[in-house]
Enzyme design. Structure first.
Site, PDB file in Angstrom:
ATOM      1  CE1 TYR A  14      -3.895  -2.147   0.166  1.00 45.30           C
ATOM      2  CE2 TYR A  14      -2.811  -3.193   2.028  1.00 45.30           C
ATOM      3  CZ  TYR A  14      -3.810  -3.187   1.078  1.00 45.30           C
ATOM      4  OH  TYR A  14      -4.705  -4.202   1.026  1.00 45.30           O
ATOM      5  CG  HIS A  19      -7.097   4.619   1.399  1.00 43.54           C
ATOM      6  ND1 HIS A  19      -7.909   5.712   1.630  1.00 43.54           N
ATOM      7  CD2 HIS A  19      -7.813   3.543   1.823  1.00 43.54           C
ATOM      8  CE1 HIS A  19      -9.053   5.306   2.168  1.00 43.54           C
ATOM      9  NE2 HIS A  19      -9.014   4.008   2.300  1.00 43.54           N
ATOM     10  CE1 TYR A  64      -3.847  -4.241   5.717  1.00 45.79           C
ATOM     11  CE2 TYR A  64      -4.138  -5.434   7.777  1.00 45.79           C
ATOM     12  CZ  TYR A  64      -3.514  -5.291   6.545  1.00 45.79           C
ATOM     13  OH  TYR A  64      -2.554  -6.178   6.161  1.00 45.79           O
TER      14      TYR A  64
END
Length: 191
Positions: A14, A19, A64
């Site tokens: 990620y 994000h 998360y």
């Protein structure tokens, strides 16, 4: 002590996604003020230090995005942090052009699941936040958009937005959130 929380997802895959701009903002703050963020605590990776005479803890939740509130709640409870005055959350915002930021005293989650979880677990939406524009998705796939990476131009814009995040944060720490909003809630035209 002030908690400064940047939202993102913990796995290497990620890194560099839209994000994870909250994590990147924490990295920029860490570098600017020489605060190492490398200690595991309360479901997050944290670093303690001083910014302009204020004790701070920089935080990257490791739960998360959708469960970010677990880390934030545990830290506010353990350190007796008052969310309305000693917490600031940095997250991505798909309704802002890339490189713009928006500073708010409080507000809804605006569809952001990380903020939604924090609001739910703290039982208040009255905490300051800095939202970093990552570009609008349009009618495309929102999940693919926020988990996607920037093109070269947008990468430059996001990197330059961290100076604004730091400026707004410094005003917040000095007790002048109104000045931060007045100075940084200005949409810049993208050419």
């Amino acid at each position: 002590m002030f908690l400064i929380v940047g939202l993102g997802n913990p796995e290497r895959k990620y890194e560099g996604t839209r994000h994870n701009v909250g994590f990147e903002a924490i990295d920029a703050i860490s570098q600017k003020f020489g605060i190492e963020v490398n200690h595991k605590e309360h479901k997050g990776i944290v670093g303690k230090g001083i910014i302009n005479g204020h004790k701070v803890m920089l935080v990257k939740p490791q739960t998360y995005m959708n469960l970010s509130g677990e880390c934030v709640f545990e830290l506010t409870e353990y350190y007796d942090v008052e969310p309305t005055e000693e917490l600031i959350v940095i997250s991505d915002d798909v309704s802002l052009s890339t490189g713009n930021i928006r500073v708010r005293k409080k507000g809804s989650a605006g569809g952001h699941n990380g903020l939604k979880n924090i609001i739910g677990l703290l039982d208040t939406n009255e905490f300051p936040r800095i939202r970093v524009g990552v570009g609008e998705c349009g009618k495309g796939d929102l999940i693919a958009h926020v988990l996607g990476r920037y093109d070269e131009e947008d990468r430059k814009r996001v990197d330059s937005s961290f100076d604004k995040v730091i400026g707004a944060l410094e005003l917040f720490l000095d007790g002048d959130l109104d000045a931060a909003m007045n100075k940084y809630n200005v949409k810049e035209k993208i050419e």
